[in-house]
Design a protein around this motif. Structure first.
Motif, PDB file in Angstrom:
ATOM      1  N   UNK A   1     -36.947  59.111 -56.009  1.00 47.68           N
ATOM      2  CA  UNK A   1     -35.891  59.066 -55.019  1.00 47.68           C
ATOM      3  C   UNK A   1     -36.398  58.327 -53.787  1.00 47.68           C
ATOM      4  N   UNK A   2     -35.639  57.347 -53.340  1.00 52.28           N
ATOM      5  CA  UNK A   2     -35.936  56.689 -52.074  1.00 52.28           C
ATOM      6  C   UNK A   2     -35.001  57.234 -51.015  1.00 52.28           C
ATOM      7  N   UNK A   3     -35.560  57.816 -49.959  1.00 53.76           N
ATOM      8  CA  UNK A   3     -34.767  58.324 -48.844  1.00 53.76           C
ATOM      9  C   UNK A   3     -34.939  57.347 -47.689  1.00 53.76           C
ATOM     10  N   UNK A   4     -33.830  56.779 -47.229  1.00 51.06           N
ATOM     11  CA  UNK A   4     -33.865  55.770 -46.172  1.00 51.06           C
ATOM     12  C   UNK A   4     -33.396  56.411 -44.868  1.00 51.06           C
ATOM     13  N   UNK A   5     -34.294  56.411 -43.876  1.00 45.42           N
ATOM     14  CA  UNK A   5     -34.022  57.068 -42.610  1.00 45.42           C
ATOM     15  C   UNK A   5     -33.562  56.162 -41.497  1.00 45.42           C
ATOM     16  N   UNK A   6     -32.965  55.051 -41.831  1.00 48.01           N
ATOM     17  CA  UNK A   6     -32.429  54.168 -40.796  1.00 48.01           C
ATOM     18  C   UNK A   6     -31.092  54.713 -40.306  1.00 48.01           C
TER      19      UNK A   6
END
Length: 181
Positions: A5-10
């Motif tokens: 899973x890639x979690x993107x915090x932008x």
């Protein structure tokens, strides 16, 4: 099959952190992993984020760098994440593989990777692939494209992340490690 899973915090959908984590996950997919991306800018339900972390074998945290730190969205996810101690009923990061992808304007803040690594490794007892990735503005052709060198590095890191995650999953003693306190 290993699931990552890639979690993107932008705080903005799309963007350089998404581009970078997608490149990492492309490398992981080439190594046989199933991949998924979750953008926090889309304001997903916090419980859905925790469930996605629980389902995944490994989590790649991608974040823009602000004042040499991860974004508040990544920090918010981690604040919501239980560690499996002191009455916690779950521990979705405990014994999981993790990878870090930071993006920033210049290389001056590359040590922000270390800050997130310390939190994931020491506080949550996640197993973090080192050294992590840090891409600055010069690593992008444009807002949606990494340079060939940066893309190759991300793909290599992604393949390593898939292998690392499989190794962590196959090591019950590593998965049994607990947070420092």
């Amino acid at each position: 099959m290993t699931t990552l899973l890639g979690i993107v915090g932008s705080p903005s959908p799309g963007g350089r952190s998404l581009v970078a984590v997608r490149a990492l996950l492309e490398g992981a997919a080439a190594a046989g992993a199933a991949t998924e991306v979750l953008e926090l800018a889309d304001a997903p339900d916090p419980e859905a984020v925790q469930q996605a972390i629980e389902r995944a074998d490994g989590i790649a945290f991608a974040t823009p760098t602000y004042r040499a730190r991860s974004s508040s969205l990544i920090k918010g996810v981690l604040e919501n994440t239980e560690r499996g101690i002191a009455g916690d009923t779950r521990a979705p990061l405990l014994g999981k593989a993790a990878a870090i992808v930071h993006t920033g304007a210049t290389a001056h803040h590359f040590l922000a990777v270390d800050d997130l690594r310390d939190v994931l490794g020491g506080f949550f007892a996640a197993q973090v692939l080192s050294p992590g990735l840090y891409f600055e503005g010069a690593d992008y052709v444009d807002a949606g494209t990494l340079t060939d060198r940066a893309a190759d590095l991300a793909h290599t890191h992604g393949r390593a992340f898939a292998e690392f995650t499989a190794a962590v999953r196959a090591a019950p003693s590593v998965q049994a490690l607990r947070p420092l306190l």
